[in-house]
Write a protein that holds these residues in place. Structure first.
Motif, PDB file in Angstrom:
ATOM      1  N   UNK A   1      80.337  78.640  -5.636  1.00  0.00           N
ATOM      2  CA  UNK A   1      80.580  77.200  -5.742  1.00  0.00           C
ATOM      3  C   UNK A   1      79.740  76.419  -4.747  1.00  0.00           C
ATOM      4  N   UNK A   2      79.552  76.980  -3.549  1.00  0.00           N
ATOM      5  CA  UNK A   2      78.712  76.330  -2.545  1.00  0.00           C
ATOM      6  C   UNK A   2      77.267  76.219  -3.008  1.00  0.00           C
ATOM      7  N   UNK A   3      76.761  77.292  -3.641  1.00  0.00           N
ATOM      8  CA  UNK A   3      75.400  77.241  -4.179  1.00  0.00           C
ATOM      9  C   UNK A   3      75.271  76.165  -5.254  1.00  0.00           C
ATOM     10  N   UNK A   4      76.256  76.118  -6.131  1.00  0.00           N
ATOM     11  CA  UNK A   4      76.240  75.128  -7.209  1.00  0.00           C
ATOM     12  C   UNK A   4      76.282  73.706  -6.640  1.00  0.00           C
ATOM     13  N   UNK A   5      77.113  73.517  -5.618  1.00  0.00           N
ATOM     14  CA  UNK A   5      77.227  72.197  -4.995  1.00  0.00           C
ATOM     15  C   UNK A   5      75.897  71.764  -4.377  1.00  0.00           C
ATOM     16  N   UNK A   6      75.217  72.706  -3.692  1.00  0.00           N
ATOM     17  CA  UNK A   6      73.915  72.378  -3.116  1.00  0.00           C
ATOM     18  C   UNK A   6      72.945  71.927  -4.198  1.00  0.00           C
ATOM     19  N   UNK A   7      72.946  72.621  -5.316  1.00  0.00           N
ATOM     20  CA  UNK A   7      72.044  72.275  -6.400  1.00  0.00           C
ATOM     21  C   UNK A   7      72.378  70.903  -6.976  1.00  0.00           C
ATOM     22  N   UNK A   8      73.663  70.636  -7.160  1.00  0.00           N
ATOM     23  CA  UNK A   8      74.092  69.356  -7.741  1.00  0.00           C
ATOM     24  C   UNK A   8      73.773  68.171  -6.827  1.00  0.00           C
ATOM     25  N   UNK A   9      73.749  68.387  -5.516  1.00  0.00           N
ATOM     26  CA  UNK A   9      73.440  67.301  -4.582  1.00  0.00           C
ATOM     27  C   UNK A   9      71.943  67.163  -4.348  1.00  0.00           C
ATOM     28  N   UNK A  10      71.162  67.944  -5.066  1.00  0.00           N
ATOM     29  CA  UNK A  10      69.700  67.898  -4.977  1.00  0.00           C
ATOM     30  C   UNK A  10      69.239  68.192  -3.550  1.00  0.00           C
ATOM     31  N   UNK A  11      69.848  69.186  -2.959  1.00  0.00           N
ATOM     32  CA  UNK A  11      69.512  69.607  -1.597  1.00  0.00           C
ATOM     33  C   UNK A  11      68.101  70.196  -1.586  1.00  0.00           C
ATOM     34  N   UNK A  12      67.305  69.931  -0.541  1.00  0.00           N
ATOM     35  CA  UNK A  12      65.924  70.439  -0.494  1.00  0.00           C
ATOM     36  C   UNK A  12      65.822  71.957  -0.652  1.00  0.00           C
ATOM     37  N   UNK A  13      66.820  72.701  -0.155  1.00  0.00           N
ATOM     38  CA  UNK A  13      66.767  74.168  -0.247  1.00  0.00           C
ATOM     39  C   UNK A  13      66.922  74.669  -1.672  1.00  0.00           C
ATOM     40  N   UNK A  14      67.433  73.829  -2.559  1.00  0.00           N
ATOM     41  CA  UNK A  14      67.694  74.295  -3.929  1.00  0.00           C
ATOM     42  C   UNK A  14      66.753  73.673  -4.960  1.00  0.00           C
ATOM     43  N   UNK A  15      65.748  72.965  -4.507  1.00  0.00           N
ATOM     44  CA  UNK A  15      64.832  72.314  -5.458  1.00  0.00           C
ATOM     45  C   UNK A  15      64.099  73.332  -6.322  1.00  0.00           C
ATOM     46  N   UNK A  16      63.891  74.525  -5.793  1.00  0.00           N
ATOM     47  CA  UNK A  16      63.164  75.557  -6.539  1.00  0.00           C
ATOM     48  C   UNK A  16      64.040  76.236  -7.594  1.00  0.00           C
ATOM     49  N   UNK A  17      65.363  75.978  -7.548  1.00  0.00           N
ATOM     50  CA  UNK A  17      66.249  76.594  -8.537  1.00  0.00           C
ATOM     51  C   UNK A  17      65.941  76.033  -9.919  1.00  0.00           C
ATOM     52  N   UNK A  18      65.757  76.920 -10.870  1.00  0.00           N
ATOM     53  CA  UNK A  18      65.539  76.483 -12.236  1.00  0.00           C
ATOM     54  C   UNK A  18      66.836  76.520 -13.018  1.00  0.00           C
ATOM     55  N   UNK A  19      66.758  76.080 -14.255  1.00  0.00           N
ATOM     56  CA  UNK A  19      67.942  76.056 -15.120  1.00  0.00           C
ATOM     57  C   UNK A  19      68.489  77.463 -15.336  1.00  0.00           C
ATOM     58  N   UNK A  20      67.610  78.458 -15.403  1.00  0.00           N
ATOM     59  CA  UNK A  20      68.056  79.843 -15.615  1.00  0.00           C
ATOM     60  C   UNK A  20      68.892  80.328 -14.434  1.00  0.00           C
ATOM     61  N   UNK A  21      68.487  79.960 -13.212  1.00  0.00           N
ATOM     62  CA  UNK A  21      69.237  80.349 -12.016  1.00  0.00           C
ATOM     63  C   UNK A  21      70.620  79.705 -12.019  1.00  0.00           C
TER      64      UNK A  21
END
Length: 123
Positions: free
Chosen positions: A74-94
C-alpha cells in the motif's frame, strides 16, 4: 407447577473436584482459551472430547505477517499515486503487478482468518 420429568444438568447433583490452586489456574486458562465456562470445559474433557482453542496463535502470527506485506504494498501504491519522484519510473505494468499482489495478499489473509477463528459450531 407441572413437571415434565425431563432431567437437566442444573437439576442433577454436581461432581466436585479437589485441586491445588495451580491446577485450578491451569484448568481456568484452558477453559478461557477454549471459550468455554469452567463447567462446560470440564464436562467436555471428562466426556473424552478434544477441546480446541478459539484462536490459533500461529495463524495470528501469519495474519500479522500478511498485514505487514499489505502495508508495504500500500505504501508503494501511495507513493505512485502522489507522483513521488522515486516512483516516476514505475510503469503501468509495475502498478498492475502491485495491485495484483495486494489482491492476492487480501485473499491469503481471508483464508488464514477462516482458520484462525473457528466457527461457533466447532467450539
Amino acid at each position: 407447577m407441572e413437571t415434565t420429568g425431563t432431567v437437566t444438568r442444573k437439576g442433577s447433583p454436581p461432581i466436585k473436584v479437589y485441586c491445588l490452586p495451580e491446577e485450578r489456574r491451569q484448568i481456568e486458562a484452558g477453559a478461557k482459551a477454549a471459550g468455554l465456562s469452567l463447567s462446560a470445559y470440564l464436562l467436555t474433557v471428562g466426556m473424552g472430547y478434544h477441546v480446541r482453542g478459539i484462536v490459533d496463535h500461529q495463524g495470528v502470527e501469519e495474519l500479522a505477517r500478511i498485514n505487514g506485506d499489505l502495508g508495504r504494498l500500500g505504501g508503494l501504491l501511495k507513493l505512485w499515486l502522489t507522483d513521488h519522484p522515486r516512483t516516476r519510473a514505475f510503469g503501468a505494468a509495475t502498478i498492475r503487478a502491485v495491485l495484483s499482489r495486494i489482491e492476492a495478499s487480501q485473499d491469503q489473509m481471508v483464508a488464514v482468518m477462516r482458520t484462525v477463528v473457528r466457527p461457533k459450531a466447532e467450539r
